[in-house]
Design a protein around this motif. Structure first.
Motif, short mmCIF file in Angstrom:
data_model
loop_
_atom_site.label_atom_id
_atom_site.label_comp_id
_atom_site.label_asym_id
_atom_site.label_seq_id
_atom_site.Cartn_x
_atom_site.Cartn_y
_atom_site.Cartn_z
N ILE A 517 0.93 -1.37 0.06
CA ILE A 517 0.02 0.06 0.15
C ILE A 517 0.89 1.25 -0.08
O ILE A 517 0.37 2.34 -0.28
N LYS A 518 2.22 1.06 0.38
CA LYS A 518 2.95 2.38 0.37
C LYS A 518 3.96 2.32 -0.74
O LYS A 518 3.88 2.91 -1.69
N HIS A 530 0.77 8.71 1.51
CA HIS A 530 0.89 8.96 2.91
C HIS A 530 -0.08 8.30 3.44
O HIS A 530 -1.22 8.03 3.37
N VAL A 531 0.49 7.30 4.47
CA VAL A 531 -0.16 6.25 5.51
C VAL A 531 -0.17 7.20 6.77
O VAL A 531 0.73 7.38 7.42
N ASP A 532 -1.26 7.38 7.31
CA ASP A 532 -1.58 8.16 8.82
C ASP A 532 -2.15 6.87 9.68
O ASP A 532 -3.37 6.63 9.72
N PHE A 533 -1.41 6.21 10.97
CA PHE A 533 -2.00 5.51 11.64
C PHE A 533 -2.84 6.16 12.62
O PHE A 533 -2.20 6.31 13.93
N GLY A 537 -8.87 6.02 13.21
CA GLY A 537 -8.72 5.05 11.83
C GLY A 537 -7.69 5.39 10.93
O GLY A 537 -6.91 6.32 10.87
N LEU A 538 -7.16 4.37 10.47
CA LEU A 538 -6.26 4.70 9.10
C LEU A 538 -6.58 5.36 8.03
O LEU A 538 -7.91 5.25 7.62
N ARG A 539 -5.73 6.27 7.68
CA ARG A 539 -5.82 6.80 6.35
C ARG A 539 -4.88 6.76 5.46
O ARG A 539 -3.53 6.85 5.65
N TRP A 540 -4.95 6.27 4.31
CA TRP A 540 -4.38 6.09 3.04
C TRP A 540 -4.40 7.07 1.91
O TRP A 540 -5.61 7.26 1.51
N GLU A 541 -3.52 7.53 1.50
CA GLU A 541 -3.72 8.68 0.60
C GLU A 541 -2.74 8.59 -0.69
O GLU A 541 -1.55 8.41 -0.21
N LEU A 542 -3.07 8.39 -1.73
CA LEU A 542 -2.26 8.27 -3.00
C LEU A 542 -2.31 9.59 -4.04
O LEU A 542 -3.60 9.99 -4.08
N THR A 543 -1.36 10.01 -4.13
CA THR A 543 -1.39 11.31 -5.02
C THR A 543 -0.37 10.99 -6.25
O THR A 543 0.87 10.86 -5.95
N ALA A 544 -0.96 10.99 -7.65
CA ALA A 544 -0.46 10.47 -8.50
C ALA A 544 -0.78 11.27 -9.75
O ALA A 544 -1.82 11.82 -10.06
N PRO A 545 0.25 11.50 -10.84
CA PRO A 545 -0.34 12.08 -12.14
C PRO A 545 -1.58 11.21 -12.66
O PRO A 545 -1.47 10.07 -12.82
N ARG A 546 -2.54 12.04 -13.22
CA ARG A 546 -3.80 11.20 -13.63
C ARG A 546 -3.35 10.40 -15.08
O ARG A 546 -3.91 9.47 -15.12
N ARG A 547 -2.38 10.91 -15.61
CA ARG A 547 -2.08 10.23 -16.91
C ARG A 547 -1.42 8.87 -16.82
O ARG A 547 -1.63 8.02 -17.54
N VAL A 548 -0.82 8.77 -15.51
CA VAL A 548 -0.44 7.46 -15.18
C VAL A 548 -1.44 6.46 -15.22
O VAL A 548 -1.45 5.02 -15.41
N LEU A 549 -2.70 6.78 -14.68
CA LEU A 549 -3.81 5.94 -14.18
C LEU A 549 -4.91 5.96 -15.46
O LEU A 549 -5.32 4.63 -15.82
N GLN A 550 -5.15 6.99 -15.87
CA GLN A 550 -6.12 6.74 -17.10
C GLN A 550 -5.79 6.54 -18.26
O GLN A 550 -4.77 7.02 -18.56
N ARG A 551 -6.88 5.52 -18.92
CA ARG A 551 -6.46 5.35 -20.23
C ARG A 551 -6.94 6.48 -21.16
O ARG A 551 -7.95 7.04 -21.17
#
Length: 552
Positions: A517-518, A530-533, A537-551
């Motif tokens: 997850i990290k 960013h993983v915040d325990f 409750g756990l908070r997981w946050e992914l920040t990435a360029p949209r072009r890497v994910l979107q077709r």
């Protein structure tokens, strides 16, 4: 070669076509005459086998339904609401979850008194269970059983129960009940001959559900003269007195006390086959005569065409690009056009083949590399072989869900919402606790695998330790486009936010789940995680360029 030429003298194509028609037809007619003598016996044997197979197939269909109900009971028996005697919460959650499956849940004490029934509102006064002997049998045997069909006191309809003994407070047995008419929807005569019927019989020989020409009523006793003869696990029953000119196939539903039966007249099942054979004889003779005459006519047209097509093939074999020829034979014209197109497409086909092979090798290497890395990481942290096997199986199941989704989409990617749904389906009891929001879009194939692996790991960890491990826990999964000052391109932020779960503390060591997850998520999407325990409750946050994910 010389001996072959002596045996086959030189002759026109018409002569050879006529000779071929005769040589092919005569053995066929001789074989048909032989088969006609054995047709009745062989077809009856086939009908018996198919009848037994149809009964077995029906038994398997009903077995899957009963097994699903048994699985539901096992899951319900682990419900935390039951363990805490919170019948109201158990009633509300169970009634909501099973509303679309036409199933209802009952809980009874050791005397048969109903403690709850999801057919009615919680708090409604309840009496004893209607089919008390079957419940008592379950308590004595200590295993899951299916009851006989009976008239339900609350529903006023014919129903059946699947019951499991438990010891949870005052609850002595859990029951899943269904109307017999809902089970009847699974009993189909599709694939059987007309005038044939099918039915499911309970241990007492009463009809649980039926379909077909006979249309037996729910709860109606089946013929008592036949039932004692159905002693094997499956087979065929026939009796010229009880069932004249008819056949019955039966199969015991494995692990249950019910039977599946199909029956009907033999003549109806064999009529189409006999008619087909009659037409075969008459049509064969007529076609044989027409073939002899047609062979001569066709030969005259085909001779010239064959020579022209052969010339095209020779020139194509020499590497030339050939133009199509025009003849009086339409099929020959198509062959000529196909040869011409093939001479143009040959090089393009070879290029495409190389591309497909390279793409297959690339995707296979990626999958094997991912699986190898996953098993290597788990092996470093597993404390036993059993722990290693369980961890690998769980992760491979998550990876398999992504691969199955990509395969159904021909590896062209999939929507983000579809990826989330297919991975959360592995945890059906927690679906009501998860809120998913965000504008859907199509993911690249690589993003489907990597994001699916990450989501599966987040959900698995939450089921074990986080918010999804308790009924009041909640998870919010959402995503949104953002624009950051230090990034000129559009960014996407995906957040997994848990609330109302057990108190959270940071793990003492970084396991495979944390790595996925990290580190894996950050590397796969060229972004940051960013993983915040947090205690709440756990908070997981992914920040990435949209072009890497979107077709595109």
């Amino acid at each position: 070669m010389k001996r072959s030429l002596r045996f086959f003298p030189k002759a026109s194509i018409g002569t050879y076509l006529i000779a071929m028609a005769v040589a092919v037809a005569l053995p066929i007619f001789a074989l048909v005459a032989l088969l006609l003598g054995q047709l009745e016996d062989s077809q009856r044997s086939i009908l018996k086998r198919e009848t037994a197979q149809d009964a077995t197939a029906l038994a398997r269909t009903v077995d899957r339904q009963l097994q699903d109900m048994a699985t539901t009971l096992r899951l319900l028996s682990t419900s935390p609401e039951l363990e805490h005697d919170d019948f109201a919460a158990f009633h509300n959650r169970t009634e909501t979850a099973m509303r679309g499956d036409t199933l209802y849940v009952l809980a009874v004490d050791k005397s048969g008194q109903l403690l709850l029934n999801t057919r009615v509102d919680y708090g409604t006064p309840l009496g004893k269970v209607a089919n008390l002997p079957s419940v008592e049998s379950v308590m004595r045997s200590g295993r899951i059983e299916a009851s006989d069909v009976f008239m339900g006191r609350t529903s006023g309809e014919w129903v059946y129960n699947v019951a499991m003994p438990v010891k949870i407070g005052d609850v002595a047995a859990l029951i899943v009940t269904q109307n017999a008419k809902d089970l009847a929807k699974m009993v189909s005569t599709e694939g059987l001959s007309s005038d044939w019927s099918a039915a499911i019989l309970d241990q007492s020989g009463h009809v649980v559900a039926s379909a077909g020409a006979t249309n037996l009523a729910f709860g109606q006793p089946f013929d008592p003269r036949i039932l004692p003869q159905l002693i094997n696990s499956s087979g065929v029953y026939e009796d010229s007195v009880i069932m004249p000119k008819a056949l019955l196939g039966y199969a015991q539903i494995p692990g249950w006390s019910w039977k599946a039966v199909v029956w009907g007249p033999v003549a109806t099942a064999q009529a189409s086959i006999l008619t087909t054979w009659r037409f075969l004889i008459i049509g064969g003779i007529a076609l044989f005569l027409v073939a002899i005459f047609g062979a001569y006519i066709v030969a005259r047209q085909v001779r010239t065409t064959i020579r022209a097509i052969a010339d095209m093939a020779n020139r194509m074999g020499e590497g030339h690009i050939v133009a199509p020829i025009e003849t009086s034979v339409i099929e020959a014209n198509r062959v000529a056009v196909a040869l011409s197109n093939a001479s143009f497409d040959r090089s393009q086909t070879e290029d495409r083949l190389h591309f497909v092979m390279n793409e297959l090798v690339h995707r296979t290497k990626n999958l094997l590399a991912l699986a190898q890395a996953m098993m290597r990481q788990i092996a470093r942290q597993a404390s036993s072989v059993e722990e290693y096997q369980a961890a690998v199986a769980d992760r491979l199941e998550g990876l398999a869900r992504s691969i199955q989704l990509l395969t159904s989409e021909q590896w062209a990617g999939a929507s983000l919402r579809r990826v989330i749904d297919i991975h959360l389906e592995a945890f059906p009891h927690a679906l009501q606790q998860i809120e998913v929001t965000g504008t859907d879009f199509m993911l690249k194939p690589e993003a489907v695998q990597n994001l699916g692996l990450t989501l599966h790991e987040l959900a698995t960890n939450s089921i074990k330790y986080g918010a999804l491990s308790v009924p009041q826990g909640r998870v919010r999964l959402y995503w949104q486009s953002i624009q950051e000052d230090d990034h000129a391109e559009e960014m996407l932020r995906v957040v997994w936010d848990e609330r109302n779960g057990p108190p959270v503390t940071a793990p003492e060591r970084s396991g495979f789940g944390t790595t996925v997850i990290k580190n894996h998520a950050a590397a796969a999407f060229s972004g940051s995680v960013h993983v915040d325990f947090r205690p709440e409750g756990l908070r997981w946050e992914l920040t990435a360029p949209r072009r890497v994910l979107q077709r595109d």
